[in-house]
Design a protein around this motif. Structure first.
Motif, PDB file in Angstrom:
ATOM      1  N   GLY A 150       0.800  -1.214   0.000  1.00 26.03           N
ATOM      2  CA  GLY A 150       0.000   0.000   0.000  1.00 26.03           C
ATOM      3  C   GLY A 150       0.830   1.260   0.000  1.00 26.03           C
ATOM      4  N   ASP A 151       2.008   1.208   0.597  1.00 29.07           N
ATOM      5  CA  ASP A 151       2.877   2.385   0.608  1.00 29.07           C
ATOM      6  C   ASP A 151       3.360   2.728  -0.798  1.00 29.07           C
ATOM      7  N   LEU A 152       3.606   1.703  -1.611  1.00 30.24           N
ATOM      8  CA  LEU A 152       4.022   1.937  -2.987  1.00 30.24           C
ATOM      9  C   LEU A 152       2.912   2.638  -3.761  1.00 30.24           C
ATOM     10  N   ALA A 153       1.674   2.151  -3.586  1.00 23.74           N
ATOM     11  CA  ALA A 153       0.536   2.768  -4.273  1.00 23.74           C
ATOM     12  C   ALA A 153       0.375   4.225  -3.842  1.00 23.74           C
ATOM     13  N   TYR A 154       0.425   4.466  -2.540  1.00 24.36           N
ATOM     14  CA  TYR A 154       0.294   5.841  -2.054  1.00 24.36           C
ATOM     15  C   TYR A 154       1.427   6.722  -2.579  1.00 24.36           C
ATOM     16  N   GLY A 155       2.636   6.222  -2.552  1.00 21.75           N
ATOM     17  CA  GLY A 155       3.777   7.021  -2.995  1.00 21.75           C
ATOM     18  C   GLY A 155       3.656   7.458  -4.449  1.00 21.75           C
ATOM     19  N   ASP A 156       3.112   6.574  -5.293  1.00 23.48           N
ATOM     20  CA  ASP A 156       2.911   6.945  -6.691  1.00 23.48           C
ATOM     21  C   ASP A 156       1.928   8.103  -6.818  1.00 23.48           C
ATOM     22  N   VAL A 157       0.788   7.999  -6.116  1.00 17.66           N
ATOM     23  CA  VAL A 157      -0.223   9.052  -6.208  1.00 17.66           C
ATOM     24  C   VAL A 157       0.312  10.363  -5.635  1.00 17.66           C
ATOM     25  N   ARG A 158       1.037  10.261  -4.528  1.00 21.32           N
ATOM     26  CA  ARG A 158       1.639  11.471  -3.953  1.00 21.32           C
ATOM     27  C   ARG A 158       2.590  12.128  -4.961  1.00 21.32           C
ATOM     28  N   ASP A 159       3.414  11.330  -5.630  1.00 18.15           N
ATOM     29  CA  ASP A 159       4.356  11.888  -6.599  1.00 18.15           C
ATOM     30  C   ASP A 159       3.622  12.506  -7.790  1.00 18.15           C
ATOM     31  N   ALA A 160       2.550  11.851  -8.227  1.00 20.39           N
ATOM     32  CA  ALA A 160       1.764  12.396  -9.334  1.00 20.39           C
ATOM     33  C   ALA A 160       1.115  13.718  -8.930  1.00 20.39           C
ATOM     34  N   TRP A 161       0.604  13.777  -7.710  1.00 21.97           N
ATOM     35  CA  TRP A 161      -0.008  15.003  -7.187  1.00 21.97           C
ATOM     36  C   TRP A 161       1.014  16.140  -7.149  1.00 21.97           C
ATOM     37  N   LYS A 162       2.182  15.854  -6.654  1.00 27.05           N
ATOM     38  CA  LYS A 162       3.210  16.890  -6.569  1.00 27.05           C
ATOM     39  C   LYS A 162       3.631  17.361  -7.960  1.00 27.05           C
ATOM     40  N   HIS A 163       3.728  16.429  -8.903  1.00 24.53           N
ATOM     41  CA  HIS A 163       4.073  16.821 -10.273  1.00 24.53           C
ATOM     42  C   HIS A 163       2.960  17.678 -10.871  1.00 24.53           C
ATOM     43  N   TYR A 164       1.723  17.275 -10.655  1.00 20.57           N
ATOM     44  CA  TYR A 164       0.586  18.052 -11.152  1.00 20.57           C
ATOM     45  C   TYR A 164       0.611  19.474 -10.592  1.00 20.57           C
ATOM     46  N   LEU A 165       0.836  19.610  -9.290  1.00 22.16           N
ATOM     47  CA  LEU A 165       0.862  20.945  -8.678  1.00 22.16           C
ATOM     48  C   LEU A 165       1.994  21.786  -9.246  1.00 22.16           C
ATOM     49  N   ALA A 166       3.136  21.168  -9.460  1.00 16.85           N
ATOM     50  CA  ALA A 166       4.306  21.922  -9.906  1.00 16.85           C
ATOM     51  C   ALA A 166       4.247  22.305 -11.380  1.00 16.85           C
ATOM     52  N   HIS A 167       3.577  21.490 -12.209  1.00 13.39           N
ATOM     53  CA  HIS A 167       3.678  21.689 -13.654  1.00 13.39           C
ATOM     54  C   HIS A 167       2.352  21.940 -14.367  1.00 13.39           C
ATOM     55  N   ASP A 168       1.224  21.604 -13.748  1.00 11.51           N
ATOM     56  CA  ASP A 168      -0.049  21.672 -14.464  1.00 11.51           C
ATOM     57  C   ASP A 168      -1.106  22.544 -13.798  1.00 11.51           C
ATOM     58  N   ASN A 169      -1.034  22.723 -12.512  1.00 14.99           N
ATOM     59  CA  ASN A 169      -2.131  23.371 -11.790  1.00 14.99           C
ATOM     60  C   ASN A 169      -2.219  24.868 -12.026  1.00 14.99           C
ATOM     61  N   HIS A 170      -1.091  25.555 -11.933  1.00 14.60           N
ATOM     62  CA  HIS A 170      -1.021  27.001 -12.177  1.00 14.60           C
ATOM     63  C   HIS A 170      -2.020  27.785 -11.330  1.00 14.60           C
ATOM     64  N   GLY A 171      -2.208  27.338 -10.080  1.00 14.36           N
ATOM     65  CA  GLY A 171      -3.060  28.069  -9.148  1.00 14.36           C
ATOM     66  C   GLY A 171      -4.544  27.820  -9.289  1.00 14.36           C
ATOM     67  N   ARG A 172      -4.937  26.857 -10.117  1.00 10.28           N
ATOM     68  CA  ARG A 172      -6.358  26.582 -10.332  1.00 10.28           C
ATOM     69  C   ARG A 172      -6.964  25.818  -9.164  1.00 10.28           C
ATOM     70  N   GLY A 173      -8.284  25.940  -9.011  1.00  8.89           N
ATOM     71  CA  GLY A 173      -8.997  25.116  -8.055  1.00  8.89           C
ATOM     72  C   GLY A 173      -9.028  23.672  -8.520  1.00  8.89           C
ATOM     73  N   VAL A 174      -9.090  22.737  -7.564  1.00  3.87           N
ATOM     74  CA  VAL A 174      -9.040  21.320  -7.930  1.00  3.87           C
ATOM     75  C   VAL A 174      -9.996  20.516  -7.054  1.00  3.87           C
ATOM     76  N   VAL A 175     -10.668  19.576  -7.705  1.00  2.00           N
ATOM     77  CA  VAL A 175     -11.528  18.604  -7.027  1.00  2.00           C
ATOM     78  C   VAL A 175     -10.801  17.274  -6.989  1.00  2.00           C
ATOM     79  N   LEU A 176     -10.713  16.658  -5.820  1.00  2.00           N
ATOM     80  CA  LEU A 176     -10.180  15.305  -5.687  1.00  2.00           C
ATOM     81  C   LEU A 176     -11.332  14.318  -5.831  1.00  2.00           C
ATOM     82  N   ILE A 177     -11.143  13.287  -6.644  1.00  6.82           N
ATOM     83  CA  ILE A 177     -12.175  12.269  -6.849  1.00  6.82           C
ATOM     84  C   ILE A 177     -11.538  10.897  -6.695  1.00  6.82           C
TER      85      ILE A 177
END
Length: 390
Positions: A150-177
């Motif tokens: 489970g830690d591996l699964a969580y770590g992947d999502v955490r890394d994807a989230w951090k990449h999204y925030l750093a490169h794609d979000n640009h201050g936009r609002g976001v819904v988690l689903i």
């Protein structure tokens, strides 16, 4: 024992090394798997501007109580003002404890049921992650230790989230689903990476579906996040698990109760945020969230031809959050009418040898049951978030 099955799935199996000859030393333990590179386009099931899993057709046939049909077209909004970040449930058919990073049919198909429709109101992001698999879940259900990490699964999502925030979000609002295992991971992500952090101000809402969200019954909060109780409320959580009203959870049920002392499982009805019963805006399908055809196929209405991927049956299904024997859940009622040519029941139960596994409730259609209502809620939240941001 925890009542949250994905917590159980996170156990790591300790394997013994028996029968090793003295002249053959045991191999050194393998190091941790390397992190994924979420700058890679193929590390995402869905990203804006692509023809990918989220381009799945969402057209629906609306079947009225008199048997009349109309076609409801679907058109996503590529210029939607907010984003949706989605983590899919346990669907991988890979044989090991954790999936690989090559999405199989179920990992692609579930997006059509649970995410693509949100393309009307948000830009869609869905990372591929090395989730704990169906094979691992089966072992847990048979009373064995899970080979999944489970830690591996969580770590992947955490890394994807951090990449999204750093490169794609640009201050936009976001819904988690999320749904099921995906929701379990998002609960951890909120607790570790969002609650109390600067990014919390960008959280439009968190849709934690098909999972037990522990809340303080006195405050109705998960951490500092309140439950969504009125239209246009932002920074809040919608969460529920679903059971048939005439088949409530038993003591063996995984869903509807949390292990944390003094906490209860959150239940928010997307069709009635403030509480009470309400007709649900459901979208059903002849295919499961794994992408396989229903067995037997559903006859949605006598004499009605359905050629679209989804079906709406207005007025047939309602839901209400209830508390029963220490469980909190969305109780689903089907309203059959002998004079109505439409089906008198809905799919969604987990089946074993053709029999309903009642302790899982309507887990397979948790999202389908209310997705029309959820899209409407997110649309109102997006509007309110945009007004506050000005």
């Amino acid at each position: 024992m925890s009542r949250q099955p994905w917590a159980a799935l996170g156990l790591i199996v300790a394997l013994g090394l028996g029968g090793v000859a003295c002249s053959q030393p045991a191999p050194a333990p393998a190091g941790p798997p390397p992190p994924n590179d979420y700058a890679r386009d193929d590390a995402w099931l869905c990203r804006p501007g692509r023809q990918d899993a989220c381009a799945a057709d969402q057209t629906a046939t609306v079947i009225a109580a008199d048997g009349g049909t109309t076609i409801e077209p679907f058109k996503p909004d590529p210029k939607a003002p907010i984003d949706c970040f989605y983590v899919y449930p346990t669907v991988s058919s890979d044989p090991g404890g954790n999936s690989d990073m090559v999405p199989d049919l179920p990992e692609k198909a579930v997006v059509a049921h649970q995410l693509a429709r949100f393309g009307q109101v948000c830009r869609l992001y869905a990372p591929v992650y090395r989730q704990v698999t169906i094979a691992a879940l089966r072992k847990v259900m048979m009373g064995q230790a899970s080979p999944g990490d489970g830690d591996l699964a969580y770590g992947d999502v955490r890394d994807a989230w951090k990449h999204y925030l750093a490169h794609d979000n640009h201050g936009r609002g976001v819904v988690l689903i999320g749904h099921s295992q995906g929701s379990r991971i998002l609960l951890d992500l909120i607790a570790r990476e969002i609650d109390g952090k600067p990014v919390q101000k960008q959280l439009v809402s968190a849709l934690i579906l098909g999972m037990n969200t522990p809340v303080d019954p006195a405050t109705g909060r998960y951490g500092s996040l309140p439950l969504c109780r009125q239209a246009g409320q932002t920074g809040c959580v919608i969460s529920y698990v679903s059971f048939r009203a005439d088949s409530p959870p038993s003591d063996k049920s995984f869903f509807g109760k949390v292990a944390e002392p003094g906490k209860t499982a959150a239940c928010v009805n997307p069709a009635a945020l403030a509480g009470g019963p309400a007709t649900l805006h459901s979208y059903f399908s002849d295919r499961t969230i794994m992408g396989s055809a229903m067995r037997p196929a559903t006859t949605w209405a006598k004499g009605a031809e359905v050629t679209t991927p989804f079906v709406e049956l207005p007025g047939l299904v309602s839901g209400e959050c209830v508390s029963h024997d220490g469980f909190d859940y969305l109780a689903i009622t089907v309203h059959p009418d002998p004079a109505d040519p439409r089906t008198d029941d809905i799919p969604g139960d987990l089946l074993a040898m053709g029999m309903r596994v009642k302790d899982w409730g309507l887990h397979l259609v948790d999202v389908n049951l209310t997705i029309g209502d959820l899209v409407e809620v997110v649309a109102a939240q997006s509007k309110a978030y945009g007004a506050k941001a000005k």
